[in-house]
Motif scaffolding. Structure first.
Motif, mmCIF file in Angstrom:
data_model
loop_
_atom_site.group_PDB
_atom_site.id
_atom_site.type_symbol
_atom_site.label_atom_id
_atom_site.label_comp_id
_atom_site.label_asym_id
_atom_site.label_seq_id
_atom_site.Cartn_x
_atom_site.Cartn_y
_atom_site.Cartn_z
ATOM 1 N N ASN A 34 0.834 -1.195 0.000
ATOM 2 C CA ASN A 34 0.000 0.000 0.000
ATOM 3 C C ASN A 34 0.871 1.248 0.000
ATOM 4 O O ASN A 34 1.940 1.275 0.605
ATOM 5 C CB ASN A 34 -0.920 0.017 1.220
ATOM 6 N N ILE A 35 0.416 2.259 -0.716
ATOM 7 C CA ILE A 35 1.137 3.527 -0.807
ATOM 8 C C ILE A 35 0.150 4.649 -0.544
ATOM 9 O O ILE A 35 -0.879 4.758 -1.242
ATOM 10 C CB ILE A 35 1.779 3.713 -2.197
ATOM 11 N N GLN A 36 0.426 5.490 0.441
ATOM 12 C CA GLN A 36 -0.461 6.599 0.769
ATOM 13 C C GLN A 36 -0.156 7.781 -0.140
ATOM 14 O O GLN A 36 0.967 8.283 -0.163
ATOM 15 C CB GLN A 36 -0.302 7.007 2.232
ATOM 16 N N LEU A 37 -1.135 8.211 -0.919
ATOM 17 C CA LEU A 37 -0.975 9.334 -1.839
ATOM 18 C C LEU A 37 -1.994 10.408 -1.475
ATOM 19 O O LEU A 37 -3.138 10.397 -1.953
ATOM 20 C CB LEU A 37 -1.185 8.875 -3.285
ATOM 21 N N GLU A 38 -1.584 11.306 -0.584
ATOM 22 C CA GLU A 38 -2.451 12.374 -0.090
ATOM 23 C C GLU A 38 -3.766 11.803 0.433
ATOM 24 O O GLU A 38 -3.795 11.164 1.460
ATOM 25 C CB GLU A 38 -2.666 13.433 -1.181
ATOM 26 N N ASP A 39 -4.876 11.950 -0.320
ATOM 27 C CA ASP A 39 -6.170 11.551 0.230
ATOM 28 C C ASP A 39 -6.622 10.172 -0.225
ATOM 29 O O ASP A 39 -7.749 9.764 0.058
ATOM 30 C CB ASP A 39 -7.236 12.580 -0.127
ATOM 31 N N ILE A 40 -5.777 9.434 -0.958
ATOM 32 C CA ILE A 40 -6.140 8.079 -1.351
ATOM 33 C C ILE A 40 -5.004 7.119 -1.018
ATOM 34 O O ILE A 40 -3.855 7.522 -0.865
ATOM 35 C CB ILE A 40 -6.476 7.960 -2.859
ATOM 36 N N THR A 41 -5.353 5.845 -0.873
ATOM 37 C CA THR A 41 -4.350 4.805 -0.660
ATOM 38 C C THR A 41 -4.293 3.930 -1.899
ATOM 39 O O THR A 41 -5.307 3.356 -2.315
ATOM 40 C CB THR A 41 -4.699 3.939 0.563
ATOM 41 N N ALA A 42 -3.114 3.854 -2.508
ATOM 42 C CA ALA A 42 -2.917 2.985 -3.662
ATOM 43 C C ALA A 42 -2.437 1.623 -3.181
ATOM 44 O O ALA A 42 -1.763 1.506 -2.158
ATOM 45 C CB ALA A 42 -1.888 3.601 -4.612
ATOM 46 N N THR A 121 16.129 -15.729 -23.808
ATOM 47 C CA THR A 121 15.246 -16.590 -23.018
ATOM 48 C C THR A 121 14.701 -17.699 -23.912
ATOM 49 O O THR A 121 14.644 -17.563 -25.135
ATOM 50 C CB THR A 121 14.065 -15.788 -22.442
ATOM 51 N N GLU A 122 14.282 -18.795 -23.289
ATOM 52 C CA GLU A 122 13.700 -19.902 -24.051
ATOM 53 C C GLU A 122 12.274 -19.606 -24.475
ATOM 54 O O GLU A 122 11.808 -20.091 -25.508
ATOM 55 C CB GLU A 122 13.735 -21.184 -23.218
ATOM 56 N N GLY A 123 11.569 -18.843 -23.674
ATOM 57 C CA GLY A 123 10.188 -18.479 -23.962
ATOM 58 C C GLY A 123 9.896 -17.131 -23.346
ATOM 59 O O GLY A 123 10.732 -16.560 -22.636
ATOM 60 N N PRO A 124 8.702 -16.580 -23.590
ATOM 61 C CA PRO A 124 8.355 -15.279 -23.017
ATOM 62 C C PRO A 124 8.355 -15.319 -21.488
ATOM 63 O O PRO A 124 7.919 -16.294 -20.886
ATOM 64 C CB PRO A 124 6.937 -15.025 -23.550
ATOM 65 N N ILE A 125 8.855 -14.268 -20.883
ATOM 66 C CA ILE A 125 8.760 -14.052 -19.439
ATOM 67 C C ILE A 125 8.008 -12.744 -19.244
ATOM 68 O O ILE A 125 8.425 -11.702 -19.748
ATOM 69 C CB ILE A 125 10.137 -13.996 -18.771
ATOM 70 N N ILE A 126 6.878 -12.814 -18.549
ATOM 71 C CA ILE A 126 5.953 -11.678 -18.479
ATOM 72 C C ILE A 126 5.777 -11.227 -17.043
ATOM 73 O O ILE A 126 5.381 -12.016 -16.179
ATOM 74 C CB ILE A 126 4.587 -12.064 -19.067
ATOM 75 N N ASN A 127 6.081 -9.973 -16.781
ATOM 76 C CA ASN A 127 5.859 -9.379 -15.469
ATOM 77 C C ASN A 127 4.606 -8.510 -15.517
ATOM 78 O O ASN A 127 4.465 -7.651 -16.403
ATOM 79 C CB ASN A 127 7.068 -8.538 -15.052
ATOM 80 N N ILE A 128 3.703 -8.787 -14.576
ATOM 81 C CA ILE A 128 2.425 -8.086 -14.507
ATOM 82 C C ILE A 128 2.404 -7.234 -13.246
ATOM 83 O O ILE A 128 2.676 -7.721 -12.148
ATOM 84 C CB ILE A 128 1.256 -9.080 -14.470
ATOM 85 N N PHE A 129 2.073 -5.963 -13.408
ATOM 86 C CA PHE A 129 1.966 -5.047 -12.261
ATOM 87 C C PHE A 129 0.546 -4.485 -12.234
ATOM 88 O O PHE A 129 0.104 -3.866 -13.203
ATOM 89 C CB PHE A 129 2.988 -3.918 -12.384
ATOM 90 N N MET A 130 -0.155 -4.724 -11.155
ATOM 91 C CA MET A 130 -1.536 -4.274 -11.008
ATOM 92 C C MET A 130 -1.588 -3.162 -9.961
ATOM 93 O O MET A 130 -0.939 -3.260 -8.909
ATOM 94 C CB MET A 130 -2.436 -5.429 -10.579
ATOM 95 N N ILE A 131 -2.346 -2.126 -10.259
ATOM 96 C CA ILE A 131 -2.488 -0.983 -9.355
ATOM 97 C C ILE A 131 -3.965 -0.781 -9.048
ATOM 98 O O ILE A 131 -4.811 -0.846 -9.946
ATOM 99 C CB ILE A 131 -1.903 0.302 -9.975
ATOM 100 N N GLY A 132 -4.270 -0.561 -7.773
ATOM 101 C CA GLY A 132 -5.641 -0.309 -7.367
ATOM 102 C C GLY A 132 -5.700 0.732 -6.276
ATOM 103 O O GLY A 132 -4.674 1.289 -5.859
ATOM 104 N N THR A 133 -6.890 1.011 -5.806
ATOM 105 C CA THR A 133 -7.075 1.952 -4.704
ATOM 106 C C THR A 133 -7.968 1.308 -3.654
ATOM 107 O O THR A 133 -8.739 0.387 -3.940
ATOM 108 C CB THR A 133 -7.727 3.265 -5.182
#
Length: 325
Positions: A34-42, A121-133
């Motif tokens: 969690n990251i506090q960004l002024e009046d919301i928490t990400a 690499t032998e095959g695709p390597i995929i990094n997924i980053f999801m952001i919410g509030t």
């Protein structure tokens, strides 16, 4: 060494001590920060696809969303970082990104960044980053000894659906087409969004979306607060097709990828259990948090001590056993 997450010992010894954050997200076993960004928490989470398979884009987007929901968050945006082999065809990149776009649209999530690199690499390597509030952040320091541990969903749903997809030709030599179809349909039960919302409304103080096996998830819940946990294995719900696939593949379903199940901690677990079941979701109080550091599973008169996570059984299949099948 096993594919997948590094061990908790390695994480503490080589990674955690070198980080400069006291954020919830750096604790062992916590899936989102969690990251506090002024009046919301990400709220942010990440996942890595080490081996691709048909439907992996939606599977891992859902898994990332589950991690956001466990903190009481609502997913908002998705970022991708993809490394492809040097000779990977452009049409395959196109197909992959279209699948991610379709998945993101279905969850009302925007893909706001996508970097693609070529590498050895032998095959695709995929990094997924999801952001919410979130306006109702759940933190592990709310966990106290004596609280109930509730499981929403059933055992090893995610892993069983992946096995059915990757190895359906192998399974066809043992099982009927209808049985395999039922296993493939398990991918429709990998979301924990509804269960998370119900749990929050009925008194959850902490949640953990199971990913790399239920036993690993239980260990991680205890690790994040350095407490003990005691669970009755006979209370853990499991579907028959999961049992049969695990037996055929010679794997332990309690160590198999568990997207679709959610571990919930609450001072009144039976209230959450009742509410989950009333809304068509399997819910069961399976144990308690204890004031020691023992992590045990009870089976009648037998007591088994949990071991530190050693990697999802799905990796064992993907990287080892099935190479020689």
């Amino acid at each position: 060494m096993n594919p997948g997450k590094v061990s908790e010992v390695t994480y503490k010894r080589a990674i955690l001590k070198n980080l400069n954050s006291k954020n919830e997200g750096v604790k062992p076993g916590v899936n989102a920060a969690n990251i506090q960004l002024e009046d919301i928490t990400a709220v942010v989470s990440s996942n890595c696809i080490l081996k691709t398979f048909d439907g992996c884009e939606e599977f891992y987007v859902q898994r990332s969303i589950n991690s956001i929901c466990e903190k009481g968050g609502v997913p908002k945006s998705l970022q991708l970082s993809i490394t492809i082999p040097l000779e990977f065809e452009e049409k395959e990149v196109n197909r992959m990104i279209k699948n991610f776009r379709k998945s993101a649209d279905s969850h009302n999530v925007e893909i706001n960044q996508c970097n693609v690199y070529r590498g050895a690499t032998e095959g695709p390597i995929i990094n997924i980053f999801m952001i919410g509030t979130t306006g109702n952040l759940l933190k592990s320091d709310s966990i106290k000894p004596g609280m109930d541990v509730i499981m929403a969903g059933t055992l090893a749903i995610g892993g069983t659906s992946v096995i059915a997809e990757r190895y359906k030709d192998k399974l066809a030599g043992k099982f009927s087409g209808r049985f395999i179809s039922k296993c493939l349909e398990l991918k429709d039960y990998t979301s924990t969004e509804k269960a998370s919302a119900i749990a929050i409304d009925t008194g959850a103080v902490y949640m953990h979306a199971v990913s790399e096996g239920l036993f690993s998830g239980l260990w991680e819940v205890a690790s994040c607060v350095d407490k003990g946990i005691q669970v009755d294995i006979n209370k853990i719900p499991i579907w028959q097709q999961v049992i049969e696939i695990a037996e055929f593949m010679d794997i332990n379903p309690y160590l198999l990828e568990g997207s679709g199940s959610l571990l919930i901690v609450s001072p009144d677990g039976y209230k959450i259990e009742e509410s989950l079941n009333a809304n068509g979701i399997y819910g069961e109080v399976i144990g308690k948090i204890t004031d020691n550091k023992n992590r045990v599973v009870i089976n009648g008169d037998e007591t088994r001590y949990l071991e530190p996570p050693r990697g999802d059984e799905i990796y064992e299949l993907t990287f080892m056993k099935w190479r020689f099948f």
